[in-house]
Design an enzyme around this catalytic site. Structure first.
Site, PDB file in Angstrom:
ATOM      1  N   ARG A 174      17.234   1.883  56.271  1.00  0.00           N
ATOM      2  CA  ARG A 174      18.192   2.932  55.896  1.00  0.00           C
ATOM      3  C   ARG A 174      19.478   2.345  55.323  1.00  0.00           C
ATOM      4  NH1 ARG A 174      16.055   5.707  60.954  1.00  0.00           N
ATOM      5  NH2 ARG A 174      16.937   3.840  61.880  1.00  0.00           N
ATOM      6  N   ILE A 175      20.111   1.426  56.079  1.00  0.00           N
ATOM      7  CA  ILE A 175      21.421   0.923  55.656  1.00  0.00           C
ATOM      8  C   ILE A 175      21.271  -0.048  54.483  1.00  0.00           C
ATOM      9  CG2 ILE A 175      23.486  -0.329  56.373  1.00  0.00           C
ATOM     10  CD1 ILE A 175      22.896   0.720  59.272  1.00  0.00           C
ATOM     11  N   SER A 178       8.576  -4.386  57.475  1.00  0.00           N
ATOM     12  CA  SER A 178       7.146  -4.081  57.453  1.00  0.00           C
ATOM     13  C   SER A 178       6.408  -4.894  56.391  1.00  0.00           C
ATOM     14  CB  SER A 178       6.940  -2.599  57.141  1.00  0.00           C
ATOM     15  OG  SER A 178       7.416  -2.329  55.820  1.00  0.00           O
ATOM     16  N   ARG A 212      23.381  -7.525  62.910  1.00  0.00           N
ATOM     17  CA  ARG A 212      23.569  -8.095  64.234  1.00  0.00           C
ATOM     18  C   ARG A 212      23.830  -9.593  64.104  1.00  0.00           C
ATOM     19  NH1 ARG A 212      24.674  -3.856  65.710  1.00  0.00           N
ATOM     20  NH2 ARG A 212      23.765  -2.556  67.318  1.00  0.00           N
ATOM     21  N   GLU A 246      29.748 -11.749  70.676  1.00  0.00           N
ATOM     22  CA  GLU A 246      30.947 -10.904  70.581  1.00  0.00           C
ATOM     23  C   GLU A 246      31.579 -10.740  71.963  1.00  0.00           C
ATOM     24  OE1 GLU A 246      29.808  -7.297  68.535  1.00  0.00           O
ATOM     25  OE2 GLU A 246      28.971  -8.433  66.868  1.00  0.00           O
ATOM     26  N   HIS A 285      33.514  -5.938  64.081  1.00  0.00           N
ATOM     27  CA  HIS A 285      32.375  -5.015  64.293  1.00  0.00           C
ATOM     28  C   HIS A 285      32.800  -3.559  64.086  1.00  0.00           C
ATOM     29  CE1 HIS A 285      28.224  -4.578  66.424  1.00  0.00           C
ATOM     30  NE2 HIS A 285      28.414  -3.627  65.528  1.00  0.00           N
ATOM     31  N   GLY A 342      31.464  -1.714  61.314  1.00  0.00           N
ATOM     32  CA  GLY A 342      30.580  -1.189  60.263  1.00  0.00           C
ATOM     33  C   GLY A 342      30.509   0.325  60.245  1.00  0.00           C
TER      34      GLY A 342
HETATM   35  C1  GLV Z   1      26.573  -0.715  65.461  1.00  0.00           C
HETATM   36  O1  GLV Z   1      26.525  -1.908  65.469  1.00  0.00           O
HETATM   37  C2  GLV Z   1      25.432   0.121  65.638  1.00  0.00           C
HETATM   38  O2  GLV Z   1      24.323  -0.380  65.878  1.00  0.00           O
HETATM   39  O3  GLV Z   1      25.605   1.351  65.535  1.00  0.00           O
END
Ligand code: GLV
Ligand code: GLV
Length: 326
Positions: A157-158, A179, A240, A269, A287, A289
């Site tokens: 998705r991202i 996949s 990650r 972290e 962190h 995002g």
């Molecule tokens: C942030 O790191 C998330 O997984 O939403």
């Protein structure tokens, strides 16, 4: 029927709390710091539902501490903090918050990409320090972005959203998927190419990491991977931290084996690998995002709806073990 008891492990945007309070007795960690593990385990002892964070381990020990638990909602899309098979074995549904943070996280990756390419933080530092001596043809030269090759590691998705945002910059796009199957949207919209990880490393000018953390992706980027990248390449990670061997990255950046890195996530972290914070060719974010007001609010209401559905015996919108409802 009495209202279920819910624990929220740290303050989230109010609209999510409002939803929960309409249907449940809500108790919340009032501070803006993570609870020590022992206190968290004590807090959830009599709860039917918990809304928690990616910084908490949701594992057998957690489930043992919460014998009445009937649902756990993660306030994150990533769920490497949850032992999903263990939850499923105990027939406890668990959920995450995909989709509502996709654009925010992709935008963050672009922010890092440009910040590193155009040396935004370095330049800002020179201005603020008063050290700028005036315009110069050779000052702070960065890397052009338009027309360069973008490599997406993990076109889910991202990763796909990040790739689609490259259209204005006319970038050839290469990508990998977990996949190994091609992405229809990237092929159709961008004429992107599904390639091997090795080919992506060799061809990309910019690499953006979006693969989830699992045993197959831990330290995917190690010294050997950096050696196969172009010396001019810039690496961005909004996924990650442990997908990158951070100590090896510091070496690669210091020795200019790759040109730069933009990081939003770290192996341990909130710590960074020694030396990382001293490098001019790294831009480091804490962190954030998903950290837009819009996304964090939508994450709160999605996580709240998910948790209330689980307590109602219904399948949540974004369930990580939907087989429980089969
Ligand atoms: C942030 O790191 C998330 O997984 O939403
Ligand atoms: C730079 O400011 C230019 O005008 O080229």
């Amino acid at each position: 029927m009495s209202r279920p008891r819910i624990y929220v492990t740290r303050r989230i945007p109010e609209p999510g709390l409002d939803l929960l309070r309409q249907a449940a007795e809500v108790d919340m960690n009032p501070g803006d710091a993570p609870l020590p593990r022992a206190e968290l385990l004590a807090r959830v002892a009599d709860c039917e539902g918990v809304l928690g964070l990616l910084t908490e381990r949701i594992d057998a020990e957690f489930f043992d501490a919460a014998p009445r638990l009937r649902g756990y909602a993660n306030y994150a899309v990533g769920f490497d903090n949850i032992d999903v098979p263990e939850a499923t074995r105990r027939r406890i549904p668990v959920s995450n918050t995909p989709d509502v943070l996709t654009d925010a996280t992709a935008e963050c990756a672009w922010a890092l990409l440009f910040a590193v390419a155009r040396r935004v933080v370095e330049g800002d530092g020179v201005m603020r320090s008063g050290a700028w001596s005036g315009w110069g043809p050779l000052q702070f030269l960065g890397a052009g972005v338009t027309g360069k090759t973008l490599g997406i590691v993990g076109a889910g998705r991202i990763g796909s959203a990040m790739a689609l945002m490259s259209r204005g910059f006319r970038m050839p796009v290469v990508y990998t998927t977990g996949s190994g199957r091609p992405s229809e949207v990237l092929d159709r919209e961008l004429g992107a190419e599904l390639v091997s990880f090795d080919e992506l490393l060799r061809r990309s000018d910019f690499i953006s990491v979006h693969a989830p953390l699992n045993e197959g992706t831990r330290h995917l980027f190690d010294a050997e991977a950096f050696a196969r990248m172009k010396p001019s390449a810039i690496l961005v990670n909004t996924g990650r931290g442990p997908v990158i061997d951070e100590a090896a990255l510091v070496d690669a950046l210091r020795e200019r084996r790759i040109a730069g890195a933009g990081l939003d996530v770290y192996e341990r972290e909130p710590a960074m690998a020694p030396g990382l914070g001293k490098l001019d060719n790294a831009v480091v974010l804490p962190h954030v995002g998903s950290g837009t007001r819009e996304s964090r609010t939508d994450m709160a209401t999605l996580a709240a709806r998910n948790l209330l559905a689980m307590l109602d015996g219904k399948r949540p919108e974004t369930c990580l073990n939907p087989e429980l409802y089969a």
